[in-house]
Design an enzyme around this catalytic site. Structure first.
Site, short mmCIF file in Angstrom:
data_model
loop_
_atom_site.label_atom_id
_atom_site.label_comp_id
_atom_site.label_asym_id
_atom_site.label_seq_id
_atom_site.Cartn_x
_atom_site.Cartn_y
_atom_site.Cartn_z
N TYR A 83 0.85 -1.21 0.00
CA TYR A 83 0.00 0.00 0.00
C TYR A 83 0.87 1.25 0.00
CZ TYR A 83 -3.04 3.56 2.30
OH TYR A 83 -3.71 4.71 2.65
N PHE A 110 -12.03 -1.14 17.95
CA PHE A 110 -12.16 -0.95 19.40
C PHE A 110 -13.58 -0.49 19.76
CE2 PHE A 110 -7.34 -0.20 20.44
CZ PHE A 110 -7.09 -1.53 20.12
N ASP A 158 0.41 -7.58 18.43
CA ASP A 158 1.84 -7.59 18.80
C ASP A 158 2.15 -6.66 19.97
OD1 ASP A 158 2.29 -9.47 16.85
OD2 ASP A 158 2.99 -8.03 15.35
#
Ligand code: NAD
Ligand code: UGA
Length: 346
Positions: free
Chosen positions: A153, A206, A220
């Site tokens: 991208y 979220f 991560d």
């Protein structure tokens, strides 16, 4: 402002497009919003009129050319923008974000139209721990290896930036390249029901987790850092650029809020605390860790840190007004208040 300037916005039905189209229309611009869909425009404009033309830039070459010829300024937003798409459909990302976008660039050069082209902060790539803000004219663009195909991208967008710049060198294109840094706000992506597998950008993930009482997942460890920018600050900056054609001619311009830097881990904790305080005190959603391979698949690497140098926009009199708390509260309030309409429409 030039009276009734005609502005065409490709990708005008998306998150930035719907908010920008609304702002520019209210400011008196004659906007044509072009996209595959207009469901966000219906939500953003309500009963106010807007001009929407269905246009697929991948297929409707003649329409792209005619639209460019018929407008004073062209804003190009259409793109695949979700990291999950970079991971699962990398060739589609190059096709739309580079090859199809080139049609718009070429048409602007051919017809002598001003182009405001949307690049991305992701072009800068990795900060490699440096706290130095990314500068449009001095920072290196540091992407990972080919096997980490997430970078496709940023790479496609970077090549297009270089092509647009080369047109400027040849003298056949009047352009401004814009690099937004993590805008959030009303109509960003969509809410994801627990039964769906859609993988939007982090704020929408979220917010969906909080509304549906699902775990908020930290990829991560959630150590990566972003500067979240409220959409109204972003669209105000774009309007400023539109109104400063001489100062921004053949320039690259960052748009972001360097003061709003946060780790993704802190973002999750902030959003959960705001949600409980402002909306549902009893909401108890866990924050869990997930590795990027499980979340995105093989080939993912992350931008560790992206802080914008916004000196160019400051020199034009623009400054961001929404601090991180206000950015999150305003964005979350919109999603909480409009959740039924959003779930029914998007
Ligand atoms: P978005 O996905 O909400 O908007 C993109 C729009 O393009 C969508 O409405 C989509 O339907 C449309 N589109 C896709 N394929 C098309 C086609 N073939 N023909 C016509 N329209 C098509 O994304 P956004 O967040 O509004 O981003 C807009 C632009 O800004 C993108 O170019 C993106 O790379 C860039 N950008 C955004 C951010 C951000 O913070 N939102 C950050 C960096 C760069
Ligand atoms: C994206 C894309 O590069 C572009 O759409 C755009 O240029 C940019 O957003 C932007 O909005 O400026 P990124 O910031 O990586 O880049 O996108 P997100 O999906 O919002 O991810 C931000 C961070 O949150 C990443 O570290 C990601 O791994 C993490 N993440 C994401 C989570 O920890 N949990 C989630 O549920 C989703």
């Amino acid at each position: 402002m030039v009276e009734r300037q005609k502005v065409a916005i490709f990708g005008g039905g998306g998150f930035i497009g719907s908010n920008l189209g609304h702002r520019l229309s209210a400011a008196g611009y004659e906007c044509t919003l072009l996209d595959l869909v207009d469901n966000k425009l219906k939500l953003r404009f309500g009963n106010a009129p807007y001009r929407f033309d269905r246009c697929d830039i991948s297929a409707d070459d003649d329409a792209v050319d005619a639209v460019v010829a018929d407008h004073d300024t062209v804003i190009h937003l259409a793109a695949h923008v979700h990291p999950s798409a970079f991971m699962h459909a990398p060739l589609d990302v190059v096709q739309l974000n580079l090859f199809d976008a080139l049609k718009v660039v070429d048409a602007c050069a051919r017809h002598g139209r001003r182009l405001i082209h949307f690049s991305t902060c992701e072009v800068y790539g990795k900060a490699r721990g440096s706290a130095e803000p990314f500068n449009e004219d001095r920072s290196d663009c540091v992407l990972g290896p080919i096997g980490s195909h997430r970078w496709i991208y940023g790479c496609a967008k970077q090549l297009l930036d270089r092509i647009v710049h080369a047109h400027g060198l040849r003298g056949d294109l009047d352009y401004t390249i814009v690099r937004p840094f993590n805008f959030v706000g009303p109509l960003m992506d969509r809410l994801v029901r627990p039964t769906e597998t859609d993988n939007p950008r982090v704020f929408a993930h979220f917010m969906s987790a909080l509304l549906f009482r699902r775990p908020m997942q930290l990829v991560d460890g959630g150590h990566s850092r972003r500067c979240f920018t409220y959409i109204d600050d972003g669209t105000a900056a774009i309007q400023r650029i539109l109104e400063e054609p001489v100062a921004t001619r053949n320039q690259i311009v960052n748009i972001g809020n360097p003061a709003n830097e946060t780790t993704i881990r802190d973002l999750a904790h902030s959003m959960r605390a705001i949600y409980r305080r402002e909306f549902e005190p009893a909401a108890d959603v866990p924050i869990v860790d997930v590795d990027s391979r499980t979340f995105y698949g093989d080939g993912y690497e992350d931008c560790d840190r992206r802080v914008p140098d916004i000196g160019k926009l400051r020199a034009l009199g623009w400054a961001p007004h929404f601090d991180l708390e206000r950015t999150l509260v305003s964005s979350m309030r919109y999603f909480f208040t409009h959740r039924d309409a959003l779930l029914a429409t998007l």
